[in-house]
Design a protein around this motif. Structure first.
Motif, PDB file in Angstrom:
ATOM      1  N   ILE A  16      56.126   1.164  55.599  1.00 21.04           N
ATOM      2  CA  ILE A  16      56.406  -0.519  55.739  1.00 21.04           C
ATOM      3  C   ILE A  16      57.640  -1.080  56.193  1.00 21.04           C
ATOM      4  CG2 ILE A  16      56.570  -2.688  54.246  1.00 21.04           C
ATOM      5  CD1 ILE A  16      53.606  -1.909  55.195  1.00 21.04           C
ATOM      6  N   ASP A  17      58.914  -0.222  55.769  1.00 22.69           N
ATOM      7  CA  ASP A  17      60.163  -0.863  56.045  1.00 22.69           C
ATOM      8  C   ASP A  17      60.574  -0.350  57.570  1.00 22.69           C
ATOM      9  OD1 ASP A  17      60.413  -2.015  53.783  1.00 22.69           O
ATOM     10  OD2 ASP A  17      61.398  -0.259  52.754  1.00 22.69           O
ATOM     11  N   GLY A  18      59.805   0.399  58.142  1.00 24.07           N
ATOM     12  CA  GLY A  18      60.154   0.883  59.661  1.00 24.07           C
ATOM     13  C   GLY A  18      58.862   1.311  60.314  1.00 24.07           C
ATOM     14  N   ARG A  44      60.965   5.602  60.875  1.00 25.50           N
ATOM     15  CA  ARG A  44      62.122   5.520  61.786  1.00 25.50           C
ATOM     16  C   ARG A  44      62.704   6.763  62.446  1.00 25.50           C
ATOM     17  NH1 ARG A  44      64.500   0.269  60.972  1.00 25.50           N
ATOM     18  NH2 ARG A  44      63.625  -0.954  59.023  1.00 25.50           N
ATOM     19  N   THR A  45      62.015   7.758  62.054  1.00 23.31           N
ATOM     20  CA  THR A  45      62.692   9.025  62.385  1.00 23.31           C
ATOM     21  C   THR A  45      62.464   9.343  63.932  1.00 23.31           C
ATOM     22  OG1 THR A  45      61.709  10.024  60.613  1.00 23.31           O
ATOM     23  CG2 THR A  45      62.245  11.755  62.256  1.00 23.31           C
ATOM     24  N   VAL A  46      61.695   8.951  64.824  1.00 22.30           N
ATOM     25  CA  VAL A  46      61.630   8.987  66.042  1.00 22.30           C
ATOM     26  C   VAL A  46      62.608   7.930  67.017  1.00 22.30           C
ATOM     27  CG1 VAL A  46      60.025   6.934  66.495  1.00 22.30           C
ATOM     28  CG2 VAL A  46      59.913   8.870  68.062  1.00 22.30           C
ATOM     29  N   TYR A  47      63.045   7.021  66.195  1.00 21.87           N
ATOM     30  CA  TYR A  47      63.904   6.235  66.659  1.00 21.87           C
ATOM     31  C   TYR A  47      65.441   6.794  66.640  1.00 21.87           C
ATOM     32  CZ  TYR A  47      60.703   2.692  67.169  1.00 21.87           C
ATOM     33  OH  TYR A  47      59.522   1.823  67.008  1.00 21.87           O
ATOM     34  N   GLU A  65      80.742   9.954  85.996  1.00 23.63           N
ATOM     35  CA  GLU A  65      80.171   8.551  87.013  1.00 23.63           C
ATOM     36  C   GLU A  65      81.395   7.796  86.802  1.00 23.63           C
ATOM     37  OE1 GLU A  65      76.446   7.025  86.319  1.00 23.63           O
ATOM     38  OE2 GLU A  65      75.430   9.005  86.808  1.00 23.63           O
ATOM     39  N   THR A  66      81.828   7.127  88.044  1.00 21.27           N
ATOM     40  CA  THR A  66      83.000   6.364  88.061  1.00 21.27           C
ATOM     41  C   THR A  66      82.591   4.766  87.663  1.00 21.27           C
ATOM     42  OG1 THR A  66      82.623   5.958  90.445  1.00 21.27           O
ATOM     43  CG2 THR A  66      84.116   8.019  89.500  1.00 21.27           C
ATOM     44  N   GLU A  67      81.414   4.427  87.878  1.00 21.90           N
ATOM     45  CA  GLU A  67      80.747   3.032  87.669  1.00 21.90           C
ATOM     46  C   GLU A  67      80.023   3.042  86.673  1.00 21.90           C
ATOM     47  OE1 GLU A  67      77.771   1.510  90.963  1.00 21.90           O
ATOM     48  OE2 GLU A  67      79.919   2.359  91.808  1.00 21.90           O
ATOM     49  N   GLY A  68      79.903   1.816  86.011  1.00 24.14           N
ATOM     50  CA  GLY A  68      78.942   1.802  84.825  1.00 24.14           C
ATOM     51  C   GLY A  68      77.485   1.363  85.481  1.00 24.14           C
ATOM     52  N   LYS A  69      76.659   2.096  84.652  1.00 24.23           N
ATOM     53  CA  LYS A  69      75.371   1.894  85.202  1.00 24.23           C
ATOM     54  C   LYS A  69      74.364   1.694  83.707  1.00 24.23           C
ATOM     55  CE  LYS A  69      75.230   4.763  89.212  1.00 24.23           C
ATOM     56  NZ  LYS A  69      74.457   6.168  89.891  1.00 24.23           N
ATOM     57  N   VAL A  70      73.183   1.265  84.000  1.00 23.10           N
ATOM     58  CA  VAL A  70      72.378   1.002  82.954  1.00 23.10           C
ATOM     59  C   VAL A  70      71.117   2.076  82.781  1.00 23.10           C
ATOM     60  CG1 VAL A  70      70.446  -0.644  81.938  1.00 23.10           C
ATOM     61  CG2 VAL A  70      72.698  -1.306  82.877  1.00 23.10           C
ATOM     62  N   TYR A  71      71.100   2.779  82.010  1.00 26.29           N
ATOM     63  CA  TYR A  71      70.022   3.671  81.745  1.00 26.29           C
ATOM     64  C   TYR A  71      69.121   3.161  80.483  1.00 26.29           C
ATOM     65  CZ  TYR A  71      73.316   6.545  84.352  1.00 26.29           C
ATOM     66  OH  TYR A  71      74.067   6.867  85.255  1.00 26.29           O
ATOM     67  N   SER A  72      67.872   3.986  80.624  1.00 20.19           N
ATOM     68  CA  SER A  72      66.751   3.573  79.733  1.00 20.19           C
ATOM     69  C   SER A  72      66.307   4.940  79.019  1.00 20.19           C
ATOM     70  CB  SER A  72      65.572   2.923  80.126  1.00 20.19           C
ATOM     71  OG  SER A  72      64.793   4.005  81.207  1.00 20.19           O
ATOM     72  N   MET A  73      65.523   4.970  77.960  1.00 21.19           N
ATOM     73  CA  MET A  73      64.949   6.136  77.316  1.00 21.19           C
ATOM     74  C   MET A  73      64.247   6.954  78.353  1.00 21.19           C
ATOM     75  SD  MET A  73      66.287   6.805  74.632  1.00 21.19           S
ATOM     76  CE  MET A  73      65.611   8.142  74.162  1.00 21.19           C
ATOM     77  N   ILE A  74      63.586   6.256  79.407  1.00 19.90           N
ATOM     78  CA  ILE A  74      62.981   7.127  80.332  1.00 19.90           C
ATOM     79  C   ILE A  74      63.913   8.122  81.013  1.00 19.90           C
ATOM     80  CG2 ILE A  74      61.681   6.910  82.735  1.00 19.90           C
ATOM     81  CD1 ILE A  74      60.083   5.922  80.160  1.00 19.90           C
ATOM     82  N   ASN A  75      65.130   7.698  81.502  1.00 17.48           N
ATOM     83  CA  ASN A  75      66.232   8.381  81.903  1.00 17.48           C
ATOM     84  C   ASN A  75      66.268   9.660  81.086  1.00 17.48           C
ATOM     85  OD1 ASN A  75      67.351   5.424  82.859  1.00 17.48           O
ATOM     86  ND2 ASN A  75      66.685   6.677  84.426  1.00 17.48           N
ATOM     87  N   VAL A  76      66.392   9.439  79.897  1.00 15.23           N
ATOM     88  CA  VAL A  76      66.934  10.420  78.851  1.00 15.23           C
ATOM     89  C   VAL A  76      65.725  11.406  78.908  1.00 15.23           C
ATOM     90  CG1 VAL A  76      67.206  11.132  76.469  1.00 15.23           C
ATOM     91  CG2 VAL A  76      68.361   8.969  77.442  1.00 15.23           C
ATOM     92  N   LEU A  77      64.386  11.033  78.776  1.00 17.50           N
ATOM     93  CA  LEU A  77      63.195  11.821  78.895  1.00 17.50           C
ATOM     94  C   LEU A  77      62.932  12.686  80.111  1.00 17.50           C
ATOM     95  CD1 LEU A  77      60.478   9.456  77.273  1.00 17.50           C
ATOM     96  CD2 LEU A  77      61.632  11.391  76.223  1.00 17.50           C
ATOM     97  N   GLU A  78      63.489  12.004  81.172  1.00  8.83           N
ATOM     98  CA  GLU A  78      63.155  12.894  82.612  1.00  8.83           C
ATOM     99  C   GLU A  78      64.180  13.844  82.714  1.00  8.83           C
ATOM    100  OE1 GLU A  78      61.793   9.169  85.427  1.00  8.83           O
ATOM    101  OE2 GLU A  78      63.961   9.519  85.349  1.00  8.83           O
ATOM    102  N   THR A  79      65.280  14.147  81.970  1.00  4.09           N
ATOM    103  CA  THR A  79      66.202  15.206  81.976  1.00  4.09           C
ATOM    104  C   THR A  79      65.275  16.303  81.340  1.00  4.09           C
ATOM    105  OG1 THR A  79      67.177  14.897  79.705  1.00  4.09           O
ATOM    106  CG2 THR A  79      68.095  13.850  81.669  1.00  4.09           C
ATOM    107  N   GLY A  80      64.492  16.393  80.519  1.00  2.00           N
ATOM    108  CA  GLY A  80      63.756  17.465  79.876  1.00  2.00           C
ATOM    109  C   GLY A  80      64.460  18.231  78.862  1.00  2.00           C
ATOM    110  N   THR A  81      65.588  17.535  78.427  1.00  2.74           N
ATOM    111  CA  THR A  81      66.555  18.329  77.620  1.00  2.74           C
ATOM    112  C   THR A  81      66.474  17.718  75.833  1.00  2.74           C
ATOM    113  OG1 THR A  81      68.438  17.008  77.887  1.00  2.74           O
ATOM    114  CG2 THR A  81      68.360  18.980  79.329  1.00  2.74           C
ATOM    115  N   LEU A  82      65.294  17.332  75.517  1.00  5.62           N
ATOM    116  CA  LEU A  82      65.326  16.682  74.060  1.00  5.62           C
ATOM    117  C   LEU A  82      65.470  17.752  73.221  1.00  5.62           C
ATOM    118  CD1 LEU A  82      62.419  14.268  74.490  1.00  5.62           C
ATOM    119  CD2 LEU A  82      64.744  13.921  74.909  1.00  5.62           C
ATOM    120  N   GLU A  83      66.055  17.388  72.141  1.00  6.52           N
ATOM    121  CA  GLU A  83      66.153  18.430  70.792  1.00  6.52           C
ATOM    122  C   GLU A  83      64.805  18.666  70.301  1.00  6.52           C
ATOM    123  OE1 GLU A  83      68.998  20.533  70.420  1.00  6.52           O
ATOM    124  OE2 GLU A  83      69.600  19.791  72.050  1.00  6.52           O
TER     125      GLU A  83
END
Length: 83
Positions: A16-18, A44-47, A65-83
């Motif tokens: 209920i709380d998450g 909340r574990t998945v978050y 990288e030399t300039e700031g960019k915006v990333y999403s969790m899709i970018n993180v997932l696409e690396t295939g390096t999840l723990e």
């Protein structure tokens, strides 16, 4: 939120709380066709785990990288390096 309503919707009481229980509905203009997509996140574990995966990803991006960019969790997932 109404806790009782959430339980009736299917949310486990210990989440209920998450939680994130949602139904998205698309209906044709004449009402004859309906498409629904439902996703349920209990707890909340998945978050927390997603945040832990995003930190090294973003750290590497900041170093390389030399300039700031915006990333999403899709970018993180696409690396295939999840723990």
């Amino acid at each position: 939120r109404d806790d009782q309503e959430a339980v009736e919707f299917g949310v486990p009481e210990d989440a209920i709380d998450g939680h994130a229980f949602h139904i998205y509905t698309l209906t044709s203009s004449d009402g004859s066709v309906q498409f629904q997509l439902q996703h349920n996140v209990a707890g909340r574990t998945v978050y927390a785990e997603g945040t832990a995966d995003a930190v090294p990803f973003l750290s590497q991006k900041v170093r390389s990288e030399t300039e700031g960019k915006v990333y999403s969790m899709i970018n993180v997932l696409e690396t295939g390096t999840l723990e």
